[in-house]
Write a protein that holds these residues in place. Structure first.
Motif, PDB file in Angstrom:
ATOM      1  N   UNK A 140       0.827  -1.216   0.000  1.00  0.00           N
ATOM      2  CA  UNK A 140       0.000   0.000   0.000  1.00  0.00           C
ATOM      3  C   UNK A 140       0.858   1.261   0.000  1.00  0.00           C
ATOM      4  N   UNK A 141       1.993   1.211   0.678  1.00  0.00           N
ATOM      5  CA  UNK A 141       2.898   2.361   0.647  1.00  0.00           C
ATOM      6  C   UNK A 141       3.428   2.583  -0.776  1.00  0.00           C
ATOM      7  N   UNK A 142       3.723   1.488  -1.459  1.00  0.00           N
ATOM      8  CA  UNK A 142       4.170   1.600  -2.848  1.00  0.00           C
ATOM      9  C   UNK A 142       3.047   2.123  -3.733  1.00  0.00           C
ATOM     10  N   UNK A 143       1.821   1.650  -3.493  1.00  0.00           N
ATOM     11  CA  UNK A 143       0.687   2.084  -4.298  1.00  0.00           C
ATOM     12  C   UNK A 143       0.409   3.566  -4.173  1.00  0.00           C
ATOM     13  N   UNK A 144       0.568   4.096  -2.973  1.00  0.00           N
ATOM     14  CA  UNK A 144       0.347   5.527  -2.754  1.00  0.00           C
ATOM     15  C   UNK A 144       1.460   6.356  -3.395  1.00  0.00           C
ATOM     16  N   UNK A 145       2.670   5.799  -3.451  1.00  0.00           N
ATOM     17  CA  UNK A 145       3.834   6.558  -3.900  1.00  0.00           C
ATOM     18  C   UNK A 145       4.038   6.545  -5.408  1.00  0.00           C
ATOM     19  N   UNK A 219      -4.732   3.676  -0.277  1.00  0.00           N
ATOM     20  CA  UNK A 219      -5.118   4.560   0.826  1.00  0.00           C
ATOM     21  C   UNK A 219      -6.328   4.008   1.569  1.00  0.00           C
ATOM     22  N   UNK A 220      -7.304   3.467   0.834  1.00  0.00           N
ATOM     23  CA  UNK A 220      -8.489   2.877   1.470  1.00  0.00           C
ATOM     24  C   UNK A 220      -8.085   1.692   2.330  1.00  0.00           C
ATOM     25  N   UNK A 221      -7.152   0.870   1.845  1.00  0.00           N
ATOM     26  CA  UNK A 221      -6.693  -0.291   2.611  1.00  0.00           C
ATOM     27  C   UNK A 221      -6.023   0.147   3.906  1.00  0.00           C
ATOM     28  N   UNK A 222      -5.170   1.150   3.850  1.00  0.00           N
ATOM     29  CA  UNK A 222      -4.496   1.626   5.056  1.00  0.00           C
ATOM     30  C   UNK A 222      -5.495   2.256   6.030  1.00  0.00           C
TER      31      UNK A 222
END
Length: 337
Positions: A140-145, A219-222
């Motif tokens: 998820x951090x990669x997806x946001x970045x 972001x939704x997952x986090x």
């Protein structure tokens, strides 16, 4: 009841002010872009300076910017956003037509993002501290970045070039035909029972939808993980377990019902991200939507089209924010103002 009406009137007034201010900024800034639409309209062969000046007067581009804006705003209030400088087509009808393709792509992406984000975030919270949770947090951090254009390009290289599973772009194959019913291509294909067209549109839609939903889903997952972890330690959860309910039943009956309030708000606010991301995504995948149409208009200095597209985008975003704000106030009375 009177307080709800006053809040609604206040939100509508502030939304109208935002739209007016944005239209002024866009109107001024679009004319600061290098290039002359008159030269674009006259083509590479061009014409005499007298012809160019006559065309500029005909289009009203020789008048001061504030005079041009007031004339445009007066027409816009009556639903007339002008005509494209290149195609001479009415801007509003063209924008609404392109908006249909953007809407279908955004709805599919929103659905995917909500489902993936909620399921993955919930599982990560339930498995807190385990390998799955760690993998989800990194992913998820990669997806946001990741930038949207880079993610889209990598998906094309992987699934279109190397694996040859999905098309590289567009919305339909050359030999696919759809009977126009509502103007929404996928919906028209479903209503007309054209299963081949439905399959073709979905194949073209997979990669742009995944690209568009990558950041919001992360972001939704986090957010879901954080919300579930906050709720799962409440006393009523332990009370449910003490009454003999299974852990799964407690999570789905009690935890999720309360944890979803902030998550629903996040999903609503992320609609803005879907709309903004559609501009880059549609350009990368040649999706015939509103975002790609605006990029083409910017490249050709088609002022009326750019103004119309941005105003429609802004109106959608303002409306979504207003709806989410009011809906959240109804769901959670603690934040009513």
């Amino acid at each position: 009841m009177n307080r709800i009406v006053s809040v609604l009137v206040g939100r509508l007034l502030s939304s109208a002010i935002v739209l007016v201010a944005l239209s002024i900024i866009v109107f001024a800034f679009i004319r600061a872009i290098p290039g002359d639409p008159v030269e674009v309209m006259m083509g590479t062969d061009g014409g005499s300076p007298e012809q160019a000046e006559a065309l500029r007067r005909e289009l009203g581009l020789d008048r001061p910017v504030h005079v041009q804006y007031l004339a445009w705003a007066e027409r816009a209030l009556h639903g007339d956003f002008g005509q494209s400088l290149l195609t001479q087509e009415p801007v509003l009808s063209t924008v609404l037509q392109r908006l249909q393709a953007t809407t279908e792509l955004a709805l599919v992406a929103i659905f995917l993002g909500a489902v993936i984000g909620i399921v993955v975030g919930t599982l990560a919270a339930v498995k807190r501290g385990k390998l799955f949770d760690a993998v989800v947090m990194v992913a998820t951090l990669s997806g946001v970045s990741l930038p949207v254009f880079w993610a889209g390009t990598m998906l094309i290289v992987l699934f279109s070039v190397f694996l040859d599973i999905f098309p590289t772009g567009g919305m339909l194959s050359f030999d696919t035909r759809i009977s126009a019913i509502t103007g929404f291509p996928l919906l028209d294909a479903i209503l007309s029972g054209n299963l081949l067209a439905v399959k073709d549109i979905l194949r073209h839609m997979v990669l742009p939808a995944l690209t568009l939903t990558l950041g919001p889903a992360a972001l939704i997952a986090r957010s879901t993980r954080a919300s579930v972890l906050e709720v799962i330690n409440e006393d009523y959860v332990n009370a449910g377990l003490a009454r003999g309910l299974s852990y799964r039943a407690v999570v789905w009956r009690h935890v999720m019902r309360n944890a979803m309030i902030p998550v629903v708000t996040i999903i609503g606010l992320e609609i803005n991200v879907y709309l903004a991301g559609s501009i880059v995504t549609e350009t990368v995948f040649a999706w015939p939507g509103l975002g790609r149409h605006m990029m083409q208009a910017i490249n050709s200095n088609d002022y009326p089209v750019v103004q119309g597209v941005i105003v429609v985008y802004a109106a959608l975003i303002v409306f979504v924010n207003l709806a989410v704000d009011l809906l959240y106030g109804l769901v959670d009375p603690r934040i009513r103002s």
